[in-house]
Design an enzyme around this catalytic site. Structure first.
Site, PDB file in Angstrom:
ATOM      1  N   ASP A  15      15.232  12.189  71.303  1.00 40.58           N
ATOM      2  CA  ASP A  15      15.096  10.754  71.602  1.00 40.58           C
ATOM      3  C   ASP A  15      16.125   9.969  70.815  1.00 40.58           C
ATOM      4  O   ASP A  15      16.899   9.174  71.343  1.00 40.58           O
ATOM      5  CB  ASP A  15      13.687  10.276  71.251  1.00 40.58           C
ATOM      6  CG  ASP A  15      12.635  11.002  72.064  1.00 40.58           C
ATOM      7  OD1 ASP A  15      11.893  11.803  71.476  1.00 40.58           O
ATOM      8  OD2 ASP A  15      12.594  10.808  73.287  1.00 40.58           O
ATOM      9  N   GLU A 269      17.554  18.060  75.721  1.00 37.06           N
ATOM     10  CA  GLU A 269      18.313  17.266  76.695  1.00 37.06           C
ATOM     11  C   GLU A 269      19.738  17.038  76.223  1.00 37.06           C
ATOM     12  O   GLU A 269      20.703  17.384  76.892  1.00 37.06           O
ATOM     13  CB  GLU A 269      17.585  15.933  76.908  1.00 37.06           C
ATOM     14  CG  GLU A 269      18.304  14.966  77.807  1.00 37.06           C
ATOM     15  CD  GLU A 269      17.422  13.800  78.241  1.00 37.06           C
ATOM     16  OE1 GLU A 269      16.197  13.972  78.403  1.00 37.06           O
ATOM     17  OE2 GLU A 269      17.982  12.713  78.431  1.00 37.06           O
TER      18      GLU A 269
HETATM   19  O1  TRH Z   1      15.775  18.165  69.444  1.00 38.35           O
HETATM   20  P1  TRH Z   1      15.524  18.330  70.895  1.00 38.35           P
HETATM   21  O2  TRH Z   1      14.582  19.381  71.287  1.00 38.35           O
HETATM   22  O3  TRH Z   1      15.008  16.931  71.478  1.00 38.35           O
HETATM   23  C1  TRH Z   1      13.972  16.850  72.436  1.00 38.35           C
HETATM   24  C2  TRH Z   1      14.600  16.667  73.802  1.00 38.35           C
HETATM   25  O4  TRH Z   1      15.500  15.586  73.781  1.00 38.35           O
HETATM   26  C3  TRH Z   1      13.516  16.383  74.837  1.00 38.35           C
HETATM   27  O5  TRH Z   1      14.111  16.055  76.082  1.00 38.35           O
HETATM   28  C4  TRH Z   1      12.662  15.235  74.374  1.00 38.35           C
HETATM   29  O6  TRH Z   1      11.620  15.031  75.298  1.00 38.35           O
HETATM   30  C5  TRH Z   1      12.102  15.558  73.017  1.00 38.35           C
HETATM   31  O7  TRH Z   1      13.177  15.743  72.098  1.00 38.35           O
HETATM   32  C6  TRH Z   1      11.207  14.436  72.539  1.00 38.35           C
HETATM   33  O8  TRH Z   1      16.902  18.630  71.635  1.00 38.35           O
HETATM   34  P2  TRH Z   1      18.132  17.722  72.019  1.00 38.35           P
HETATM   35  O9  TRH Z   1      17.788  16.819  73.150  1.00 38.35           O
HETATM   36  O10 TRH Z   1      19.283  18.628  72.197  1.00 38.35           O
HETATM   37  O11 TRH Z   1      18.395  16.791  70.757  1.00 38.35           O
HETATM   38  C7  TRH Z   1      18.889  17.326  69.560  1.00 38.35           C
HETATM   39  C8  TRH Z   1      19.801  16.309  68.924  1.00 38.35           C
HETATM   40  O12 TRH Z   1      20.053  16.648  67.563  1.00 38.35           O
HETATM   41  C9  TRH Z   1      21.170  16.269  69.601  1.00 38.35           C
HETATM   42  O13 TRH Z   1      21.643  14.940  69.648  1.00 38.35           O
HETATM   43  C10 TRH Z   1      22.029  17.096  68.679  1.00 38.35           C
HETATM   44  C11 TRH Z   1      21.447  16.717  67.350  1.00 38.35           C
HETATM   45  N1  TRH Z   1      21.705  17.663  66.251  1.00 38.35           N
HETATM   46  C12 TRH Z   1      22.701  17.338  65.354  1.00 38.35           C
HETATM   47  O14 TRH Z   1      23.382  16.325  65.519  1.00 38.35           O
HETATM   48  N2  TRH Z   1      22.928  18.169  64.294  1.00 38.35           N
HETATM   49  C13 TRH Z   1      22.201  19.307  64.101  1.00 38.35           C
HETATM   50  O15 TRH Z   1      22.432  20.015  63.104  1.00 38.35           O
HETATM   51  C14 TRH Z   1      21.170  19.646  65.046  1.00 38.35           C
HETATM   52  C15 TRH Z   1      20.381  20.888  64.865  1.00 38.35           C
HETATM   53  C16 TRH Z   1      20.935  18.793  66.119  1.00 38.35           C
END
Ligand code: TRH
Length: 366
Positions: A15, A269
């Site tokens: 999010d 996402e």
């Molecule tokens: O963390 P997520 O599983 O987030 C989820 C999904 O967005 C899902 O659709 C939603 O319903 C739920 O949250 C509430 O996976 P996602 O979407 O890939 O988001 C991870 C974010 O974290 C992404 O912007 C990348 C960031 N990130 C970093 O910037 N550095 C890091 O070291 C890591 C591990 C992630």
């Protein structure tokens, strides 16, 4: 114009990850942005340097009233993922719209899906009939993978940065003793097939470097490693598997992680979209939903991706749909998957990015 983006952190990081990327894209395009978020703690590692043109406002139902008093109403209100902004803030927005006699767009930014109904709902108005926003009109804005959706977040210049990336230099800078072995990047929840994958990689014979993202992926690997009698809580080798556990890194570095790999495992996402821009074969663990609704969402995405049969099979097993042995991750298979991903990326690159489309849409509704 002045944009207010409202974000509630449900769980995990997506999010906030999406809303931060959205805020930065709008600010880079010259907009004034306030990101209202109930729990901004992840920005400390996700975006330690902040972003010019983006102000972060910590909000919750208690603080909203006081925040509303002190802040001018925005020209555009973005409600991310139906997070239901505090009524005081809606009232202020509605009052400003009435006083100015000018329509002020209220956008409901939805979750990403490749399912066909997204194209039907994208852009539709939804009149608000009750509460402080009564009389206003919300519009649904759906990100997506086709011309008939709102597109995907994609910064200007991303392709050039990707092409100039030096994987050996980046791995060295992370202190990873890469010796030319196949690199896998792992960002997942707790995929049921993870122990089987780790056991296979540990068997070899070819060595594999596994880069494990912080949080749930690290815990899942440490719980799923074959019992080799060693201490694999820390980085180290497990047979032919060489493991590096990463700290939580800023979003730009997370991209570099995906760019450094020969195969990415992503989730949720935002990282799915980043894996597409990386142009590297990937496997996606979809955010699980209790009613199994995510299965249709997964199949729709694999259809859009034109995923080869082996990639479809791997996805089903990785997402706990079906049983059996994981397809082999040999060079030919990865090459096959890479063709599908780069073809999909090309189809996306000819479409306008989400910021471009959202600003155009808002201009039409203002
Ligand atoms: O963390 P997520 O599983 O987030 C989820 C999904 O967005 C899902 O659709 C939603 O319903 C739920 O949250 C509430 O996976 P996602 O979407 O890939 O988001 C991870 C974010 O974290 C992404 O912007 C990348 C960031 N990130 C970093 O910037 N550095 C890091 O070291 C890591 C591990 C992630």
């Amino acid at each position: 114009m002045h944009w207010d983006i409202f974000c509630k952190v449900i769980d995990n990081h997506g999010d906030l990850g999406v809303c931060w990327r959205l805020a930065c894209g709008l600010a880079t395009a010259g907009e004034e942005v306030r990101l209202w978020v109930d729990d901004a703690s992840a920005l400390s590692w996700m975006a330690p340097a902040g972003q010019g043109g983006v102000a972060v406002v910590h909000w919750n139902t208690d603080s909203a009233a006081s925040e509303a008093d002190g802040a001018a109403a925005p020209d555009v209100l973005i409600e991310a993922f139906g997070c239901d902004p505090a009524p005081e803030l809606i009232a202020r927005f509605a009052e400003a719209a009435r006083a100015s006699g000018r329509k002020r767009p209220w956008i409901n930014l939805e979750y990403l899906s490749a399912e066909p109904w997204v194209e039907r709902l994208h852009g539709l108005p939804s009149p608000v009939s009750a509460g402080p926003g009564a009389g206003l009109v919300k519009h649904f804005f759906y990100p997506g993978f086709s011309e008939r959706t709102g597109g995907l977040l994609r910064e200007t210049g991303l392709a050039g940065q990707r092409q100039r990336f030096d994987r050996a230099a980046w791995l060295r800078a992370q202190g990873i003793a890469w010796r030319g072995e196949t690199v896998l990047a792992l960002f997942c929840y707790e995929p049921p097939a993870l122990p089987a994958l780790l056991a296979r990689l540990a068997e070899g014979p070819a060595p594999t470097r596994l880069l494990v993202a912080a949080g749930r992926p690290t815990r899942a690997v440490q719980a799923g490693l074959p019992d080799a009698g060693g201490d694999f809580g820390g980085a180290g080798d497990c047979g032919a598997l060489r493991i590096s556990y990463l700290p939580a890194v800023p979003q730009a570095e997370f991209d570099h992680l995906l760019w450094s790999a020969d195969l990415n495992f992503v989730r949720g996402e935002d990282s799915l979209v980043r894996a597409l821009w990386a142009g590297v074969p990937f496997v996606w663990q979809i955010y699980p939903q209790d009613d199994g609704a995510h299965h249709a969402k997964l199949e729709a995405f694999l259809d859009w991706l034109q995923a080869p049969p082996s990639l479809r099979r791997f996805h089903r097993l990785w997402n706990g749909i079906g049983t059996g042995a994981l397809p082999a991750l040999d060079a030919e298979t990865l090459a096959d998957w890479g063709v599908a991903v780069r073809s999909a990326r090309h189809r996306l690159y000819v479409q306008d990015d989400l910021i471009t489309q959202l600003r155009r849409f808002v201009g039409q509704k203002s």
